[in-house]
Design an enzyme around this catalytic site. Sequence first.
Site, PDB file in Angstrom:
ATOM      1  N   TRP A  94       0.854  -1.183   0.000  1.00 15.64           N
ATOM      2  CA  TRP A  94       0.000   0.000   0.000  1.00 15.64           C
ATOM      3  C   TRP A  94       0.895   1.240   0.000  1.00 15.64           C
ATOM      4  O   TRP A  94       1.742   1.402   0.879  1.00 15.64           O
ATOM      5  CB  TRP A  94      -0.927   0.022   1.203  1.00 15.64           C
ATOM      6  CG  TRP A  94      -1.718   1.309   1.304  1.00 15.64           C
ATOM      7  CD1 TRP A  94      -1.442   2.394   2.080  1.00 15.64           C
ATOM      8  CD2 TRP A  94      -2.911   1.633   0.576  1.00 15.64           C
ATOM      9  NE1 TRP A  94      -2.378   3.381   1.882  1.00 15.64           N
ATOM     10  CE2 TRP A  94      -3.295   2.944   0.961  1.00 15.64           C
ATOM     11  CE3 TRP A  94      -3.675   0.944  -0.366  1.00 15.64           C
ATOM     12  CZ2 TRP A  94      -4.424   3.579   0.441  1.00 15.64           C
ATOM     13  CZ3 TRP A  94      -4.806   1.588  -0.892  1.00 15.64           C
ATOM     14  CH2 TRP A  94      -5.175   2.876  -0.490  1.00 15.64           C
ATOM     15  N   ASP A 198       2.263   1.034 -20.903  1.00 16.16           N
ATOM     16  CA  ASP A 198       0.908   1.576 -20.764  1.00 16.16           C
ATOM     17  C   ASP A 198       0.971   2.829 -19.892  1.00 16.16           C
ATOM     18  O   ASP A 198       0.195   3.004 -18.954  1.00 16.16           O
ATOM     19  CB  ASP A 198      -0.015   0.529 -20.140  1.00 16.16           C
ATOM     20  CG  ASP A 198      -1.495   0.888 -20.264  1.00 16.16           C
ATOM     21  OD1 ASP A 198      -1.824   1.818 -21.023  1.00 16.16           O
ATOM     22  OD2 ASP A 198      -2.324   0.253 -19.574  1.00 16.16           O
TER      23      ASP A 198
END
Length: 290
Positions: A94, A198
């Site tokens: 996280w 991407d």
Amino acid sequence: MQDFFQQALANIEDHSEIKKMERVSGGDINDAYFVQTNEQAYFIKVNQDVPRDFFEIEANGLQAIKDTKTIKVPEVYFYNQPEQDEKALLILEWIEKGSPNASSSKLLGEQLAKMHHPQKDKKFGAPHDTFVGEITQENGWYEDWLGYYKEKRLTPQLNLGIENGRIQAGRRKKLEKLINQLDKYIEAHPPVSLLHGDLWGGNWMADKNGTPYLIDPSLLYGDHAFELAFTELFGGFGNDFYTRYQDIFPLPPHYEEVKEIYQLFYLLVHLNIFGEGYGASVDRILDYYV
């Protein structure tokens, strides 16, 4: 879902209680969760009815970027390879999100340029298939970039567009003509760079200290101008990013001439996934080059 996460976390020896679990934004494709246990916080992606290696490919891409020791990515803790009807899952570090600023944008440009440092021992392409959105991106190794870009990037999107009815008539003829004369614009042997694949504004973030991280790669080895062209398509990168990037790894003199041909691939992907809303942009590029 909590029991599913608890079982998955046991694979990384976190047997502690889940104290908090909430849905967070995580893109159009996956369900994403913030999960806090007594030991630490995690970012967990979940999907279903995807190939068994769906998250393995993403994990491998993140590891490849990490191995360059140039730019940060979230730590990969675990992914599964689900059987049919099972959920796919990826457990990541996280990252406490901060607000990107000029300093983080500049650092991103510097670190990406270093990640793109030419690799003389590599061919063009990738050793395995990847994903661009929900579309499987077939890969392979090529001696020349022109052949790879023609055969693995533009032509499959042309064929998919013909199949789904989004590339027909004049649009089809112009795209076929451009593909056939691609050697007028695309270099056969530019420097070989490791590319995120991407890299739009939603696939990088800054942590609370302003440190940039790359996320959601679709990795390949190719022309670094291909990567930079996509960064210009949907925004999310400031002038400081481009200035610092060019200081480290200048773009080729013909970049402006080839930029929209590289952007065309991503616009075709969006046309094939999302529909005619991207058709006018595709047609504008085709009208310019053909």
